[in-house]
Enzyme design. Structure first.
Site, mmCIF file in Angstrom:
data_model
loop_
_atom_site.group_PDB
_atom_site.id
_atom_site.type_symbol
_atom_site.label_atom_id
_atom_site.label_comp_id
_atom_site.label_asym_id
_atom_site.label_seq_id
_atom_site.Cartn_x
_atom_site.Cartn_y
_atom_site.Cartn_z
ATOM 1 N N SER A 106 1.388 -1.515 -0.356
ATOM 2 C CA SER A 106 -0.573 -0.113 -0.220
ATOM 3 C C SER A 106 1.216 1.151 0.472
ATOM 4 O O SER A 106 1.637 1.197 -1.332
ATOM 5 C CB SER A 106 -1.608 -0.202 1.267
ATOM 6 O OG SER A 106 -1.295 0.669 0.906
ATOM 7 N N ASP A 156 -10.757 -3.615 -4.291
ATOM 8 C CA ASP A 156 -10.318 -2.766 -3.974
ATOM 9 C C ASP A 156 -10.737 -1.899 -4.000
ATOM 10 O O ASP A 156 -10.825 -1.191 -4.935
ATOM 11 C CB ASP A 156 -8.266 -3.444 -3.753
ATOM 12 C CG ASP A 156 -8.137 -1.870 -3.204
ATOM 13 O OD1 ASP A 156 -8.278 -1.008 -2.167
ATOM 14 O OD2 ASP A 156 -5.905 -2.292 -2.949
ATOM 15 N N HIS A 187 -7.747 -4.767 -0.619
ATOM 16 C CA HIS A 187 -6.754 -4.177 -0.421
ATOM 17 C C HIS A 187 -6.445 -4.978 0.645
ATOM 18 O O HIS A 187 -4.512 -4.776 1.008
ATOM 19 C CB HIS A 187 -6.648 -2.578 0.889
ATOM 20 C CG HIS A 187 -5.864 -1.590 0.697
ATOM 21 N ND1 HIS A 187 -6.215 -1.567 -0.665
ATOM 22 C CD2 HIS A 187 -5.211 -1.164 1.765
ATOM 23 C CE1 HIS A 187 -4.474 -0.832 -0.536
ATOM 24 N NE2 HIS A 187 -4.397 -0.689 1.025
HETATM 25 C C1 MLT Z 1 -1.367 5.991 -0.188
HETATM 26 O O1 MLT Z 1 -1.929 7.217 0.150
HETATM 27 O O2 MLT Z 1 0.025 5.378 0.151
HETATM 28 C C2 MLT Z 1 -2.196 5.350 -0.374
HETATM 29 O O3 MLT Z 1 -4.080 6.064 -0.373
HETATM 30 C C3 MLT Z 1 -2.502 3.680 0.697
HETATM 31 C C4 MLT Z 1 -3.076 4.126 1.548
HETATM 32 O O4 MLT Z 1 -3.775 4.347 2.120
HETATM 33 O O5 MLT Z 1 -1.755 4.269 2.510
#
Ligand code: MLT
Length: 208
Positions: A106, A156, A187
């Site tokens: 992520s 996701d 996710h």
């Molecule tokens: C991010 O902010 O890198 C992406 O949206 C994934 C997350 O939720 O951290």
């Protein structure tokens, strides 16, 4: 005495030549992905830094303006800081950068992609779990010889499949050897993909 490394981190020595660089998601820390690292490669050394941005009490690797909307200047600055940390850590712990495989989940996958695009000679291999496009490169870097494994979730809600596919296309156009899979689920990671990552790592020879 040498200066302390600039990220809070864990380093766990391994029994093989490989080191996994583990980069957690939003709200994680340096301990988060250690079990996953051990699962996908029991012999590798593990290097796991903690993101330095705090958002509502949760650690991340760079600032964002909203869900999926990144502060690109901050992202670029922090990408360079993380890349420099990796170089310092390689010297401190004496691991071979050619044997380093980045494994990001992520937010950690997003800063890994940013490193691939911005510091293209640093990483030879990366596993991107639930990644999205960090920024659109103005001119594609040369990622010839770089191997990338991407895992997306078909449902996701945070990262739309098209966005992950766009990232795969950007990396392929830059010359990387990209393998992308989309799994039934959202996710959260699935056990089936960790088995596939494990196999891919076993079949991925060390960089020349
Ligand atoms: C991010 O902010 O890198 C992406 O949206 C994934 C997350 O939720 O951290």
């Amino acid at each position: 005495m040498s200066a302390p490394l600039k990220f809070v981190h864990e380093f766990v020595p391994g029994t093989s030549e490989r080191t996994l660089l583990l980069l957690h998601g939003t709200g994680g820390d340096e301990h988060d992905l250690l079990p996953l690292g051990r699962e996908i490669d029991p012999g590798a050394a593990l290097l796991s830094p903690r993101g330095q941005v705090i958002e509502n009490g949760q650690a991340r690797f760079f600032r964002r303006l909203a869900q999926g909307v990144f502060d690109v200047e901050d992202l670029k600055r922090r990408t360079d800081a993380l890349a420099d940390f990796i170089l310092d850590a390689a010297e401190r712990y004496r691991f071979d950068l050619a044997q380093l495989v980045a494994v990001g989940y992520s937010n950690g996958a997003n800063i890994t992609s940013s490193m691939l695009l911005r510091r293209p000679t640093l990483l030879r291999s990366a596993v991107l779990l639930r990644p999205m496009v960090p920024f659109e490169p103005i001119s594609p870097p040369d990622l010839t010889g770089v191997r990338v494994w991407i895992g997306g979730g078909k449902e996701d809600m945070i990262i739309p499949r098209e966005n992950t596919e766009r990232l795969a296309a950007i990396l392929s156009a830059a010359g990387a050897e990209v393998t992308a899979h989309f799994f039934d689920g959202g996710h959260a990671l699935t056990s089936v993909e960790l088995v596939l990552v494990q196999r891919w790592l076993r079949a991925t020879p060390p960089a020349a």
